[in-house]
Design an enzyme around this catalytic site. Structure first.
Site, mmCIF file in Angstrom:
data_model
loop_
_atom_site.group_PDB
_atom_site.id
_atom_site.type_symbol
_atom_site.label_atom_id
_atom_site.label_comp_id
_atom_site.label_asym_id
_atom_site.label_seq_id
_atom_site.Cartn_x
_atom_site.Cartn_y
_atom_site.Cartn_z
ATOM 1 N N LYS A 1 47.765 76.066 9.954
ATOM 2 C CA LYS A 1 48.459 76.759 10.754
ATOM 3 C C LYS A 1 48.047 78.320 11.265
ATOM 4 O O LYS A 1 48.440 78.801 12.115
ATOM 5 C CB LYS A 1 50.110 76.925 10.485
ATOM 6 C CG LYS A 1 50.844 75.526 10.427
ATOM 7 C CD LYS A 1 51.869 75.483 9.628
ATOM 8 C CE LYS A 1 52.546 74.411 9.560
ATOM 9 N NZ LYS A 1 53.577 73.961 8.601
ATOM 10 N N LYS B 1 49.114 82.757 4.331
ATOM 11 C CA LYS B 1 49.609 81.204 4.501
ATOM 12 C C LYS B 1 49.551 80.193 3.125
ATOM 13 O O LYS B 1 48.711 80.358 2.508
ATOM 14 C CB LYS B 1 49.076 80.683 5.723
ATOM 15 C CG LYS B 1 49.870 79.390 6.220
ATOM 16 C CD LYS B 1 51.045 79.728 6.971
ATOM 17 C CE LYS B 1 52.063 78.629 7.006
ATOM 18 N NZ LYS B 1 52.532 78.160 5.643
ATOM 19 N N SER C 1 49.303 73.057 4.931
ATOM 20 C CA SER C 1 49.859 74.061 6.254
ATOM 21 C C SER C 1 48.840 75.084 6.155
ATOM 22 O O SER C 1 49.127 75.972 7.244
ATOM 23 C CB SER C 1 51.292 74.576 5.830
ATOM 24 O OG SER C 1 52.128 73.436 6.045
ATOM 25 N N SER D 1 56.702 77.933 8.181
ATOM 26 C CA SER D 1 55.618 76.873 8.017
ATOM 27 C C SER D 1 56.311 75.309 8.799
ATOM 28 O O SER D 1 56.172 74.239 8.432
ATOM 29 C CB SER D 1 55.408 76.565 6.630
ATOM 30 O OG SER D 1 54.332 75.503 6.414
#
Length: 363
Positions: A61, A218, A58, A113
């Site tokens: 992202k 992140k 993720s 997320s």
């Protein structure tokens, strides 16, 4: 490459260039790939396996959010498709047909997320995931992330979806220049509209609130990628970016890297836009004009070599009016052991008009 061989190469490198990372005791980490970067200059202080292509989970992202913020408007209404609503994995539990703003979807993607949020973003901006992936790859190349290829906006495992720790650091450095992105990734809790009135969002990055100065960025986790984290922290105006991929303990690894950067290195910098001196203006309505670096100039060295680092500001004795904002009026140089390692042009921060001829004659 084994850790022993990598450590030996770093030692050899330091014998020839004492300004590189490695002079201080390096952190012990569990990650398969890692990097520590100065956000202001992009200088790499530490890396291990950082150029190896790996699944990013993720952390993908980050790029999804970059495009959403650059190509869309936060208040744009987005109708959620059934395809987006049924995206597997982490979710903010979107329902088919509901309408949220693009800005709320970006929050859901960065904080919770939400994979479903990223697909809704992709469909809004490009029509399809494939079209959005093309935009992601184009942007990656523009940033300089040449060992990255995206096939989706969320990071679910795909054999043709990969990046490197170095490329992720570049993406994070780029994204953190955006004030909206910067604010969102530093937010621990937020809320957006939901079917029952509100959806509560909780940032998956546990460094926030637990590590001094932590302000992003992140997390990411899949079986193929392992524990991943792109982390940032700022102290005394200096921001560091740490990336760990395939870690057994991403938070401990990120703390170790950030501690290493803050405690064992010294940074000399001349930030873009910050006043660095003044120049006398001959026949001007103002007697002098402030100057500032056009771009950030800085360099970082091991703390025990800080005495060899020097900043020099070179300015003319005077300049004739009129002066235009942005006019080149000098230079700032960062020197290490007498050798220039960074620098920037100094420019006027505002206009200075000339005095009328009769005013000069009278004076």
């Amino acid at each position: 490459m084994s850790r022993l061989v990598y450590a030996l190469l770093l030692i050899i490198n330091c014998l020839f260039w004492p300004g590189t990372a490695g002079a201080a005791a390096e952190p012990s980490i569990t990650a398969t790939a890692a990097i520590l970067m100065e956000a202001g200059t992009g200088q790499v202080l530490y890396e291990y396996g950082a150029r190896e292509e790996r699944p990013p989970a993720s952390t993908t992202k980050i790029m999804t959010a970059i495009l959403a913020l650059e190509l869309g408007r936060p208040d744009t209404p987005v109708k959620v498709s059934s395809y987006a609503a049924t995206t597997p994995g982490a979710s903010i539990y979107l329902t088919t047909g509901e309408i949220l703003t693009l800005g709320d979807l970006v929050k859901g993607a960065l904080l919770n997320s939400g994979n479903d949020a990223t697909v809704a973003i992709a469909e809004c901006l490009a029509g399809t995931e494939a079209g959005f992936a093309w935009l992601m790859n184009r942007k990656a190349r523009q940033i300089g992330a040449f060992h990255t290829h995206f096939n989706n906006p969320h990071g679910l495992t795909d054999p043709d979806h990969y990046t490197t720790a170095y490329d992720l650091a570049l993406m994070a450095r780029y994204a953190l220049d955006n004030p909206i992105f910067r604010r969102l990734v530093a937010t621990q809790e937020d809320q957006i509209p939901g079917p029952d009135g509100v959806r509560y969002l909780y940032n998956t990055n546990r460094l926030l609130g637990s590590y001094p100065g932590a302000d992003g960025v992140k997390t990411g986790t899949t079986d193929a990628a392992g524990q991943c984290l792109v982390a940032s922290a700022t102290r005394a105006g200096r921001r560091l970016i740490a990336v760990v991929l395939g870690s057994w303990d991403r938070y401990a690894d990120a703390r170790a890297l950030l501690d290493y950067g803050f405690n064992d290195f010294y940074n000399e910098t001349a930030p873009a836009g910050e006043p660095a001196g003044r120049v006398y203006v001959k026949n001007g309505k103002e007697t002098s004009v402030p100057v500032a670096p056009l771009v950030t100039a800085g360099f970082t060295v091991p703390a025990d070599q800080a005495a060899y680092l020097e900043k020099r500001v070179l300015l003319p004795a005077a300049v004739k009016a009129p002066v235009r904002k942005g006019q080149e009026l000098g230079q700032v140089k960062i020197l290490f052991r007498g050798r220039e390692v960074a620098g920037s042009t100094l420019v006027a921060t505002r206009d200075v008009a000339a005095r009328p001829w009769w005013s000069r004659f009278k004076k």
